[in-house]
Design an enzyme around this catalytic site. Structure first.
Site, PDB file in Angstrom:
ATOM      1  N   HIS A 301      39.664 117.697  41.092  1.00 47.01           N
ATOM      2  CA  HIS A 301      40.448 116.743  40.324  1.00 47.01           C
ATOM      3  C   HIS A 301      39.968 116.718  38.875  1.00 47.01           C
ATOM      4  O   HIS A 301      38.907 116.174  38.573  1.00 47.01           O
ATOM      5  CB  HIS A 301      40.322 115.350  40.936  1.00 47.01           C
ATOM      6  CG  HIS A 301      41.107 115.170  42.194  1.00 47.01           C
ATOM      7  ND1 HIS A 301      40.683 114.376  43.244  1.00 47.01           N
ATOM      8  CD2 HIS A 301      42.296 115.691  42.586  1.00 47.01           C
ATOM      9  CE1 HIS A 301      41.579 114.406  44.216  1.00 47.01           C
ATOM     10  NE2 HIS A 301      42.563 115.202  43.842  1.00 47.01           N
ATOM     11  N   TYR A 474      34.656 114.782  40.494  1.00 48.79           N
ATOM     12  CA  TYR A 474      33.709 115.027  41.591  1.00 48.79           C
ATOM     13  C   TYR A 474      34.348 115.255  42.960  1.00 48.79           C
ATOM     14  O   TYR A 474      33.814 114.820  43.972  1.00 48.79           O
ATOM     15  CB  TYR A 474      32.693 113.865  41.692  1.00 48.79           C
ATOM     16  CG  TYR A 474      32.275 113.269  40.386  1.00 48.79           C
ATOM     17  CD1 TYR A 474      31.792 114.071  39.352  1.00 48.79           C
ATOM     18  CD2 TYR A 474      32.367 111.900  40.167  1.00 48.79           C
ATOM     19  CE1 TYR A 474      31.405 113.517  38.142  1.00 48.79           C
ATOM     20  CE2 TYR A 474      31.980 111.337  38.958  1.00 48.79           C
ATOM     21  CZ  TYR A 474      31.515 112.148  37.944  1.00 48.79           C
ATOM     22  OH  TYR A 474      31.143 111.605  36.739  1.00 48.79           O
ATOM     23  N   HIS A 475      35.442 116.005  43.015  1.00 50.62           N
ATOM     24  CA  HIS A 475      36.091 116.242  44.304  1.00 50.62           C
ATOM     25  C   HIS A 475      36.370 117.725  44.552  1.00 50.62           C
ATOM     26  O   HIS A 475      37.499 118.109  44.857  1.00 50.62           O
ATOM     27  CB  HIS A 475      37.410 115.458  44.380  1.00 50.62           C
ATOM     28  CG  HIS A 475      37.249 113.978  44.193  1.00 50.62           C
ATOM     29  ND1 HIS A 475      38.224 113.181  43.616  1.00 50.62           N
ATOM     30  CD2 HIS A 475      36.222 113.154  44.515  1.00 50.62           C
ATOM     31  CE1 HIS A 475      37.794 111.924  43.592  1.00 50.62           C
ATOM     32  NE2 HIS A 475      36.587 111.883  44.135  1.00 50.62           N
ATOM     33  N   PRO A 476      35.382 118.615  44.459  1.00 50.35           N
ATOM     34  CA  PRO A 476      35.637 120.036  44.724  1.00 50.35           C
ATOM     35  C   PRO A 476      35.877 120.300  46.208  1.00 50.35           C
ATOM     36  O   PRO A 476      35.186 119.750  47.070  1.00 50.35           O
ATOM     37  CB  PRO A 476      34.349 120.712  44.239  1.00 50.35           C
ATOM     38  CG  PRO A 476      33.295 119.673  44.418  1.00 50.35           C
ATOM     39  CD  PRO A 476      33.964 118.360  44.110  1.00 50.35           C
TER      40      PRO A 476
END
Length: 578
Positions: A301, A474-476
């Site tokens: 994101h 912080y959403h890999p």
């Protein structure tokens, strides 16, 4: 040392899986984690996230960096990831968000059978101990504590009213399975009631810490670096680890499970000789099994922040008054679990559509009760508030590769942020809508000048700011994606294609990024995996071959794998005959 299951990585996936599998006293479970035990005060006190997320110093945080991003003016992005039991659930903002039901239906439509929203809902409920009680959409008896915020600031309620003034409906439950769109206060993974009231409930606090000393069949090793998965031909037999400067081996009678997350799980597969042959050969690693999709399909994101100064003093801030606020809040939190120390910072938010023609939100907003700049690495005196806007389903695709063959070296991370024009257009639209909300009447008494963007009015000026300061929220996910196509890494039961007794259980298996925060979905994935793994283990080579036939790219490489292992004996398996 020999166990039934060896789990690598104690984050949201690994902590959940270890906790669930060890409920069966007949099996021996070993969990290895590179970081510490995740019990420190910065983890337990929600406001401590600001200190950990910055990575300065590197407390419980890998603090990775990306390669230079052309879409971000050549800047290197920052990628904080949790490095302790609980993983990123120990350093995040604790927001409990599942995503949109269509996200999971899309997975099933793409060939991931059994992953529709109806299929995954029972596992969300199984994990959840929601303060609001049991309902058709929520669980109340699960280990993961989900709570309404202890004491949200009034400015957060003002943000919700401002969004409503801009035509966005109020939404008091982003996870009701019906209507994600709207603005409201987030629920958080936080203990509600009891001695831990107001403390963070990380995945480790939920699934591991309460049982670690009570279960003799659960071995948890911290400060341990996994080096590679050991293979006997096409079967995983264990994990080579390094601790206290010594190399050791953990053997798995049943399965090896990788739970390192979207950045570390593909790295460990590649270090083990499983991945794109060209990438492995480039670093002198023998090709044990060709899977070209390992490390590909990275999605994250991309996010931009607008910040405003304020005269409101009842907020986190730097300077004498801000420090006094924290000092007064500590005894309140210790006594009641409430107050400023209990804040997730991102207290309110919204899911919005950039066009009324869309059938679901394509942007998420996080309203933060402090000035946020460069992941809390750049500090400003005084008080302020910030709002994030992120593109929920980006079209850009990046990758994770190796920098070298040393397990202690960080992976090479390339999210390719803003490489797709659609992502640029959506983020620009989101920033404009976010600015409209921040300038609505409900926030007028709080708002002073914007920190950076006060004079930016045209699309070109806003885009200049976006490319100068946008980054991850912080959403890999996606780098060991689930599926049946040539680039899939795991099947619908999370088993690595072509390798027996090896699974991946973390956010890397998501084929596409969900429309929301990724912690709750990762815990759900681990709950599902535990259900499958508790059944009888079978190994049938014909079934292994049938999961996904070798592609034209893989066939010649598979034939040459043995020769490659001889060429690089340092990466050959150290145990055979199991």
């Amino acid at each position: 040392m020999e166990f039934d299951y060896v789990i690598v990585g104690g984050g949201s996936g690994g902590a959940t899986l270890a906790g669930r599998l060890s409920e069966d006293p007949a099996v021996q479970v070993c969990l290895v984690e590179a970081g510490g035990d995740g019990r420190g005060i910065l983890v337990r006190a929600p406001a401590g996230a600001a200190a950990m997320i910055s990575g300065r110093p590197r407390i419980n945080n890998y603090a990775y960096r990306t390669v230079p991003q052309p879409g971000l003016n050549g800047r290197r992005g920052y990628q904080p990831r949790g490095r302790c039991l609980g993983g990123s659930s120990a350093i995040n903002a604790m927001l409990y968000v599942r995503g949109h039901p269509d996200d999971y239906d899309d997975w099933e439509r793409a060939g991931c059978i059994g992953w529709s929203f109806d299929d995954v809902l029972p596992f969300f409920k199984r994990s959840e101990g929601n303060q609001r009680g049991e309902s058709a959409m929520h669980g109340a008896s699960g280990p993961l504590q989900v709570a309404d915020q202890q004491s949200p600031r009034e400015i957060s309620n003002a943000f919700v009213r401002a969004a409503m003034e801009c035509g966005i409906p109020r939404n008091d439950d982003f996870n009701d399975g019906v209507r994600q769109e709207g603005a409201g206060l987030y629920q958080v993974t936080q203990f509600h009631g009891g001695a831990k009231n107001g403390e963070r409930c990380s995945a480790a606090a939920a699934y591991l810490h309460p049982v670690m000393s009570a279960r003799s069949n659960l071995t948890v090793m911290t400060g341990v670096q996994a080096q590679r998965v050991l293979l006997d031909e096409r079967r995983a037999t264990g994990v080579e680890i390094r601790r206290d400067g010594e190399t050791d081996t953990l053997f798995a009678r049943r399965e090896v499970v990788l739970c390192g997350g979207a950045l570390n799980s593909p790295q460990l597969l590649m270090l083990s000789g499983i991945g794109d042959p060209e990438e492995l050969v480039r670093h002198g690693i023998a090709v044990r099994h060709a899977l070209p999709g390992v490390g590909r399909n990275l999605q994250d994101h991309v996010d931009f922040i607008l910040s405003c100064r304020t005269q409101e003093k009842n907020l986190p801030g730097l300077g004498p008054m801000g420090l006094l606020n924290f000092a007064k809040a500590i005894p309140e939190w210790r006594r009641s679990g409430k107050g400023l120390i209990a804040t997730p910072y991102a207290e309110a938010g919204a899911f919005i559509r950039t066009s009324p023609d869309l059938d679901k939100p394509d942007l998420q907003l996080h309203f933060v009760i402090a000035l946020v700049d460069d992941h809390a690495r750049k500090l400003h005196g005084g008080f302020g508030f910030s709002c994030h806007a992120c593109v929920l389903r980006p079209k850009g695709r990046g990758d994770v590769r190796l920098n070298d063959a040393d397990p202690a070296t960080a992976p090479r991370i390339d999210p390719k942020f803003l490489s797709h024009e659609d992502d640029v257009a959506r983020l620009l639209a989101g920033v404009k809508k976010m600015r409209e909300i921040l300038h609505a009447p409900a926030l007028q008494k709080y708002r002073q000048a914007e920190l950076y963007t006060a004079g930016a009015n045209t699309d070109e000026e806003l885009l200049s700011h976006i490319r100068a300061r946008a980054d991850t929220i912080y959403h890999p996910v996606g780098t060991c994606k689930m599926g049946t196509d040539a680039m899939a890494v795991v099947d619908a039961k999370l088993r690595v294609h072509g390798i027996a007794n090896l699974r991946v259980v973390d956010a890397s298996v998501m084929p596409t990024l969900i429309g929301g925060n990724t912690n709750a979905p990762t815990i759900m994935i681990a709950e599902r995996a535990a259900e499958w793994m508790r059944g009888p283990l079978t190994f049938d080579r014909a079934e292994l071959d049938a999961r996904r036939p070798a592609t034209s790219l893989e066939r010649p490489v598979l034939q040459a794998a043995a020769a490659g292992a001889q060429a690089h004996p340092a990466h050959a398996t150290v145990r055979s005959g199991m």
